[in-house]
Design a protein around this motif. Structure first.
Motif, PDB file in Angstrom:
ATOM      1  N   CYS A   1       5.996 -14.513  -5.755  1.00 54.55           N
ATOM      2  CA  CYS A   1       4.917 -15.204  -5.050  1.00 54.55           C
ATOM      3  C   CYS A   1       4.943 -16.709  -5.327  1.00 54.55           C
ATOM      4  N   THR A   2       4.378 -17.448  -4.375  1.00 51.66           N
ATOM      5  CA  THR A   2       4.172 -18.889  -4.535  1.00 51.66           C
ATOM      6  C   THR A   2       2.692 -19.176  -4.320  1.00 51.66           C
ATOM      7  N   VAL A   3       2.074 -19.770  -5.325  1.00 51.84           N
ATOM      8  CA  VAL A   3       0.667 -20.147  -5.242  1.00 51.84           C
ATOM      9  C   VAL A   3       0.607 -21.662  -5.054  1.00 51.84           C
ATOM     10  N   THR A   4      -0.140 -22.092  -4.045  1.00 50.85           N
ATOM     11  CA  THR A   4      -0.307 -23.518  -3.788  1.00 50.85           C
ATOM     12  C   THR A   4      -1.784 -23.876  -3.924  1.00 50.85           C
ATOM     13  N   TYR A   5      -2.096 -24.640  -4.954  1.00 52.39           N
ATOM     14  CA  TYR A   5      -3.481 -25.051  -5.226  1.00 52.39           C
ATOM     15  C   TYR A   5      -3.615 -26.547  -4.970  1.00 52.39           C
ATOM     16  N   ALA A   6      -4.426 -26.913  -3.990  1.00 55.13           N
ATOM     17  CA  ALA A   6      -4.663 -28.319  -3.648  1.00 55.13           C
ATOM     18  C   ALA A   6      -3.350 -29.091  -3.481  1.00 55.13           C
ATOM     19  N   GLY A   7      -2.362 -28.444  -2.873  1.00 53.16           N
ATOM     20  CA  GLY A   7      -1.084 -29.092  -2.624  1.00 53.16           C
ATOM     21  C   GLY A   7      -0.082 -28.980  -3.749  1.00 53.16           C
ATOM     22  N   LYS A   8      -0.470 -28.446  -4.900  1.00 53.64           N
ATOM     23  CA  LYS A   8       0.428 -28.268  -6.048  1.00 53.64           C
ATOM     24  C   LYS A   8       0.864 -26.807  -6.101  1.00 53.64           C
ATOM     25  N   ALA A   9       2.169 -26.564  -6.045  1.00 57.28           N
ATOM     26  CA  ALA A   9       2.698 -25.202  -5.980  1.00 57.28           C
ATOM     27  C   ALA A   9       3.334 -24.780  -7.299  1.00 57.28           C
ATOM     28  N   TYR A  10       3.234 -23.492  -7.594  1.00 61.22           N
ATOM     29  CA  TYR A  10       3.926 -22.906  -8.741  1.00 61.22           C
ATOM     30  C   TYR A  10       4.259 -21.449  -8.429  1.00 61.22           C
ATOM     31  N   LYS A  11       5.208 -20.900  -9.157  1.00 57.49           N
ATOM     32  CA  LYS A  11       5.734 -19.556  -8.894  1.00 57.49           C
ATOM     33  C   LYS A  11       5.066 -18.523  -9.795  1.00 57.49           C
ATOM     34  N   GLY A  12       5.130 -17.267  -9.348  1.00 56.82           N
ATOM     35  CA  GLY A  12       4.598 -16.158 -10.128  1.00 56.82           C
ATOM     36  C   GLY A  12       5.193 -14.846  -9.663  1.00 56.82           C
ATOM     37  N   THR A  13       4.877 -13.778 -10.386  1.00 54.76           N
ATOM     38  CA  THR A  13       5.393 -12.441 -10.062  1.00 54.76           C
ATOM     39  C   THR A  13       4.214 -11.481  -9.918  1.00 54.76           C
ATOM     40  N   LEU A  14       4.242 -10.729  -8.823  1.00 51.17           N
ATOM     41  CA  LEU A  14       3.194  -9.735  -8.550  1.00 51.17           C
ATOM     42  C   LEU A  14       3.801  -8.339  -8.660  1.00 51.17           C
ATOM     43  N   THR A  15       3.169  -7.495  -9.447  1.00 50.49           N
ATOM     44  CA  THR A  15       3.582  -6.089  -9.541  1.00 50.49           C
ATOM     45  C   THR A  15       2.428  -5.211  -9.040  1.00 50.49           C
ATOM     46  N   VAL A  16       2.761  -4.271  -8.159  1.00 51.14           N
ATOM     47  CA  VAL A  16       1.755  -3.383  -7.569  1.00 51.14           C
ATOM     48  C   VAL A  16       2.177  -1.944  -7.815  1.00 51.14           C
ATOM     49  N   ASP A  17       1.258  -1.164  -8.363  1.00 52.89           N
ATOM     50  CA  ASP A  17       1.490   0.269  -8.565  1.00 52.89           C
ATOM     51  C   ASP A  17       0.530   1.009  -7.631  1.00 52.89           C
ATOM     52  N   ALA A  18       1.055   1.442  -6.482  1.00 52.89           N
ATOM     53  CA  ALA A  18       0.222   2.067  -5.448  1.00 52.89           C
ATOM     54  C   ALA A  18       0.349   3.589  -5.507  1.00 52.89           C
ATOM     55  N   LYS A  19      -0.810   4.218  -5.396  1.00 48.30           N
ATOM     56  CA  LYS A  19      -0.864   5.669  -5.326  1.00 48.30           C
ATOM     57  C   LYS A  19      -1.501   6.060  -3.989  1.00 48.30           C
ATOM     58  N   GLN A  20      -1.734   7.340  -3.797  1.00 49.47           N
ATOM     59  CA  GLN A  20      -2.215   7.792  -2.498  1.00 49.47           C
ATOM     60  C   GLN A  20      -3.590   7.224  -2.160  1.00 49.47           C
ATOM     61  N   TYR A  21      -4.488   7.199  -3.124  1.00 44.62           N
ATOM     62  CA  TYR A  21      -5.839   6.731  -2.844  1.00 44.62           C
ATOM     63  C   TYR A  21      -6.260   5.540  -3.719  1.00 44.62           C
ATOM     64  N   SER A  22      -5.367   4.988  -4.463  1.00 39.23           N
ATOM     65  CA  SER A  22      -5.692   3.855  -5.331  1.00 39.23           C
ATOM     66  C   SER A  22      -4.444   3.018  -5.582  1.00 39.23           C
TER      67      SER A  22
ATOM     68  N   GLU B   1       0.819  -1.209   0.000  1.00 41.72           N
ATOM     69  CA  GLU B   1       0.000   0.000   0.000  1.00 41.72           C
ATOM     70  C   GLU B   1       0.857   1.266   0.000  1.00 41.72           C
ATOM     71  N   THR B   2       2.115   1.127   0.272  1.00 42.11           N
ATOM     72  CA  THR B   2       3.008   2.275   0.243  1.00 42.11           C
ATOM     73  C   THR B   2       3.118   2.799  -1.177  1.00 42.11           C
ATOM     74  N   ALA B   3       3.005   4.075  -1.348  1.00 39.08           N
ATOM     75  CA  ALA B   3       3.037   4.672  -2.695  1.00 39.08           C
ATOM     76  C   ALA B   3       4.305   4.255  -3.432  1.00 39.08           C
ATOM     77  N   GLY B   4       4.121   3.879  -4.687  1.00 38.29           N
ATOM     78  CA  GLY B   4       5.254   3.469  -5.509  1.00 38.29           C
ATOM     79  C   GLY B   4       4.965   2.148  -6.216  1.00 38.29           C
ATOM     80  N   LYS B   5       5.947   1.638  -6.942  1.00 37.71           N
ATOM     81  CA  LYS B   5       5.804   0.377  -7.663  1.00 37.71           C
ATOM     82  C   LYS B   5       6.554  -0.716  -6.905  1.00 37.71           C
ATOM     83  N   HIS B   6       5.877  -1.838  -6.773  1.00 32.30           N
ATOM     84  CA  HIS B   6       6.441  -2.973  -6.029  1.00 32.30           C
ATOM     85  C   HIS B   6       6.422  -4.223  -6.905  1.00 32.30           C
ATOM     86  N   THR B   7       7.504  -4.948  -6.893  1.00 29.57           N
ATOM     87  CA  THR B   7       7.589  -6.225  -7.616  1.00 29.57           C
ATOM     88  C   THR B   7       7.917  -7.315  -6.608  1.00 29.57           C
ATOM     89  N   LEU B   8       7.018  -8.288  -6.501  1.00 26.99           N
ATOM     90  CA  LEU B   8       7.151  -9.328  -5.483  1.00 26.99           C
ATOM     91  C   LEU B   8       7.114 -10.717  -6.122  1.00 26.99           C
TER      92      LEU B   8
END
Length: 237
Positions: free
Chosen positions: A139-160, A130-137
């Protein structure tokens, strides 16, 4: 009165008797002589010749009839689209951004896979998204015991804030793949796909190999390709 035999007559009578005895002996000897050991015995008539038939050749067998291949019963073709799973637990609109993002990723994973199941999303550092700025994280998603990797990018502004999750892998259930094959191949009696009940696949990968047994008992190879949003495309291999 018996005539008196002279010496010449007596000798002639003995000679005739001796000759007669010799002839009798020779005739009797011809009839009683055993067959020579080197000559073959007289052949007896076979059962075939006595009955007028032809003897069968040794080792001959009657032809074995070939069994016919039974036809199989076709599987029913799905009449309705694959159902979109109902994912519960959506947070309120004013819940923390990190919580809303995790739920959105979890829901998309379950919709793509084709069935609701326990899903967790772990993105270290997402609480600061939620901190203003761009974030690249990462991530690991585990569905029914099966895991796979991914990338999350967040572009946060003051109110959105806006975010995007990408991965080169997705989870998919086997039943959804078989359903897609049955929609593509008419008259399939059996579908066998080389995958677990739940699998993680790459949309850009080689696809899932499936063998289709037709009603005529013929096996045909197919390939199922899973897209990033869970659409399954089936083509003959």
């Amino acid at each position: 009165m018996t005539p008196l035999l002279t010496p010449s007559r007596a000798r002639f009578g003995v000679a005739v008797f001796g000759l007669s005895a010799l002839l009798v002996f020779l005739v009797a000897g011809c009839s009683d002589t055993a067959p020579d050991a080197g000559s073959p015995p007289a052949s007896n008539p076979t059962s075939a010749s006595s009955t007028g038939g032809t003897p069968s050749a040794p080792g001959s067998t009657a032809p074995i009839p070939t069994a016919s291949t039974p036809s199989l019963t076709p599987l029913p073709t799905p009449s309705k689209p694959w159902p979109t799973p109902s994912v519960k637990g959506e947070p309120a609109s004013d819940a923390p951004l990190s919580q809303r993002i995790r739920f959105a990723i979890s829901k998309q994973a379950q919709v793509t896979a084709g069935r609701a199941a326990t899903t967790t999303v772990n993105c270290p550092g997402i609480d600061k998204a939620e901190t203003a700025g761009k974030h690249t994280l990462a991530c690991t998603v585990t569905y029914a015991g099966k895991a796979y990797k991914g990338t999350l990018t967040v572009d946060a502004k003051q109110y959105s804030a806006s975010y995007k999750f990408t991965s080169d892998e997705v989870a998919i259930v086997k039943a959804k793949v078989v359903d897609a094959v049955l929609r593509t191949v008419a008259g399939a009696a059996k579908v066998t796909c080389t995958m677990d009940d739940i699998a993680v696949v790459k949309p850009a990968g080689p696809g899932i190999a499936c063998d289709v047994t037709t009603t005529d008992n013929a096996v045909q190879p197919y390939k199922a390709q899973v897209s990033g949003n869970g659409q399954v495309l089936v083509a003959k291999a």
